[in-house]
Design a protein around this motif. Structure first.
Motif, PDB file in Angstrom:
ATOM      1  N   ASN A 133      78.772 -15.330  51.286  1.00 41.22           N
ATOM      2  CA  ASN A 133      78.406 -15.132  50.046  1.00 41.22           C
ATOM      3  C   ASN A 133      77.197 -15.976  49.765  1.00 41.22           C
ATOM      4  OD1 ASN A 133      78.234 -16.065  47.164  1.00 41.22           O
ATOM      5  ND2 ASN A 133      80.902 -16.846  46.998  1.00 41.22           N
ATOM      6  N   PRO A 134      75.901 -15.084  48.684  1.00 34.64           N
ATOM      7  CA  PRO A 134      74.894 -15.977  48.593  1.00 34.64           C
ATOM      8  C   PRO A 134      75.038 -17.187  48.278  1.00 34.64           C
ATOM      9  CG  PRO A 134      75.279 -13.476  47.747  1.00 34.64           C
ATOM     10  CD  PRO A 134      76.890 -13.747  47.880  1.00 34.64           C
ATOM     11  N   ILE A 137      73.179 -20.170  49.956  1.00 33.94           N
ATOM     12  CA  ILE A 137      71.708 -20.599  49.502  1.00 33.94           C
ATOM     13  C   ILE A 137      72.232 -22.502  48.306  1.00 33.94           C
ATOM     14  CG2 ILE A 137      70.367 -19.158  49.751  1.00 33.94           C
ATOM     15  CD1 ILE A 137      70.471 -18.856  47.075  1.00 33.94           C
TER      16      ILE A 137
END
Lengths: 248, 303
Positions: A133-134, A137
């Motif tokens: 999942n982004p 970050i």
């Protein structure tokens, strides 16, 4: 006097020089224990339940972050207290929060290769499909910063390096073993399951399971992120108020 | 203009009944070369740390250019360069990095900070070691880098805690010259903590002598030495294994093996000269008016 962002950049670079030659060894040391745990818990224990293996993988990523964040940061803060580094920085026109954020930021940078290595090696050993999942970050830095805040407090409160090392290890192991970090929540007594909601490692592991493997969890990702952010802010505030800086 | 005004400064450390600084009052003018002398534990470092706002006074005040340093955490650091006694605190930066970051963090642009780095490398003759980290350098080299870091971006005030410790004699002479030039040419106020009274006497304009946390004397070296106008300084050089026999009861102060300093009464001078002239162990002796070191030793006693 330089603006805050320039101070942060310079001070982070200065802090990173502490590992200019030792970062490879440091990464290896931080990866060895989690990878060993992954091998022991999966291959030798013979558990092939994907949910359990997911916990083993992300739990050991938390272990990596605990070793970098709690153990190493606590030792570093003890070191800069005792060798005059804090006085050196305090004699320069820099904000107190700059040196705290720069130190925590440097450890975040240093922890990334170890986290990525643990993820890559662990995935290869366990054969788990990744579902990144982004938000990873956001999650990994938040975990690193909140655990570094805890390490910094240990380093500031301990009386000597031996005490720092002992407390750092003790607290890391406690957070790692207390609650659903390495094993699913249903394998713990109800009381531990409830009390584990007080541990930052619980939210770290929950968030990693969701952003690395896409596993559903009893704690929504937004709650994990909010709690980790809250822990990071509170702990850094405590560090900022406790640090021996300019005449305290 | 007054650089520092210190009023009734007292500092206690936790669990200690005696203060490290006891009711100290001092004025240091802008552009002065000020010496702070005293034995180990006299409270010199505690005093300069409070002047640099690195330590909070238990009571009393420190004003810098008319403003209390305690009023603004960043105020003192914007005006001073501080060289601590403990050497260079950053172990893994190179000489180049240490100088560049110090100048840049003191507000200079990146280009100016690089130029300042190069100027200081040349000035302190650090060219051969500029790519080395502190871990790879000797104690004397680290002291030079710490001094250069303190000088970076030309702060109007430099506070130097034992700057010539660990330095070879030739390097010490060069450091004194550099500090004298910074004081004379740039108008830098230099506040110097030192044990090396003999060398410091050549550069300092005013001095404060500390003992047991108190300032026991302050003023111009010449005016303070006038207290010793009836006494003379005698230096005796001899073979280290054969100490000479002295005619009087004055206890010599050993500067190094085979080298004594004595403070004798003027009317005893002939007796000493006669005795030393006939002592085969004596290789040389010199008689002069009393020095700042004599004054210092007469006040704080030999180490």
């Amino acid at each position: 006097m330089q603006p805050l962002h320039v101070q942060l950049f310079d001070l982070t670079l200065i802090q990173l020089t502490n590992w200019r030659w030792s970062w490879r060894a440091s990464v290896i040391v931080s990866v060895i224990a989690p990878v060993f745990m992954i091998v022991v818990l999966s291959v030798f224990a013979g558990d092939d339940n994907p949910e359990v293996l997911g916990y083993v993988l992300t739990g050991n990523m938390v272990l990596t972050l605990l070793m970098e964040g709690v153990n190493k940061v606590s030792g570093h803060f003890m070191f800069i207290r005792t060798n005059g580094t804090l006085d050196y920085f305090a004699s320069l026109p820099v904000y107190r929060i700059s040196i705290i954020l720069a130190t925590v930021g440097a450890f975040l940078v240093l922890s990334l290769p170890a986290v990525i290595a643990t993820l890559a090696i662990g995935t290869a050993i366990l054969g788990l499909p990744l579902n990144i999942n982004p938000m990873i970050i956001v999650v990994v830095p938040l975990i690193s910063i909140s655990l570094s805040g805890l390490g910094a407090i240990i380093g500031l409160l301990a009386r000597n390096p031996a005490e720092t090392s002992s407390f750092g290890l003790l607290i890391s192991m406690f957070l790692f073993g207390f609650g659903p970090v390495l094993y699913p929540v249903d394998r713990f007594p109800e009381i531990i399951s409830t009390l584990s909601l007080l541990s930052p490692a619980t939210y770290a592991a929950s968030a990693l399971r969701q952003v690395v493997l896409g596993m559903p969890d009893r704690i929504p990702l937004t709650v994990d992120i909010a709690v980790l952010a809250g822990i990071a802010v509170v702990l850094l505030w405590v560090v900022n108020s406790r640090i021996e800086w300019r005449g305290r | 203009m007054t650089a520092y005004e210190i009023n009734h400064l007292t500092r206690y450390y936790p669990n200690q009944s005696q203060p490290a600084n006891d009711d100290i009052s001092l004025v240091i003018e802008e552009g002065e070369f000020f010496g702070l002398l005293g034995d180990n534990g006299a409270g010199k470092t505690t005093l300069v740390k409070q002047m640099a706002n690195l330590l909070k006074p238990s009571s009393g005040q420190v004003s810098l250019f008319g403003k209390l340093v305690s009023d603004s955490p960043l105020y003192a650091s914007q005006h001073i360069g501080y060289m601590p006694q403990s050497g260079m605190a950053l172990n893994n930066v190179t000489v180049d990095e240490a100088l560049y970051f110090a100048a840049h963090l003191r507000g200079w642009s990146r280009a100016d900070a690089r130029q300042e780095r190069d100027r200081l490398v040349d000035l302190l003759q650090l060219g051969e070691v500029r790519k080395r980290t502190m871990f790879q350098m000797s104690g004397g080299q680290k002291r030079l880098v710490a001094l250069a870091t303190c000088m970076a971006a030309r702060p109007p005030i430099m506070i130097l805690d034992e700057p010539t410790n660990d330095l070879a004699p030739q390097t010490r002479i060069r450091v004194w010259d550099i500090l004298r030039e910074a004081n004379a040419n740039d108008g830098t106020t230099v506040i110097l903590v030192t044990h090396n009274v003999l060398e410091a006497e050549k550069v300092i304009q005013r001095v404060a002598i500390m003992k047991d946390g108190k300032v026991i004397a302050k003023g111009r070296p010449g005016a303070l030495k006038a207290q010793l106008s009836r006494q003379l300084h005698l230096e005796v050089i001899f073979s280290p294994n054969i100490p000479p026999t002295l005619p009087g009861s004055v206890k010599p102060h050993q500067i190094s093996p085979g080298r004594w300093h004595l403070l004798i009464e003027r009317d005893e001078a002939a007796t000493y000269i006669n005795s030393l002239s006939h002592d085969l162990a004596v290789e040389d002796f010199r008689l002069s008016t009393a020095t700042l070191e004599d004054l210092y030793l007469s006040m704080v006693g030999p180490a």
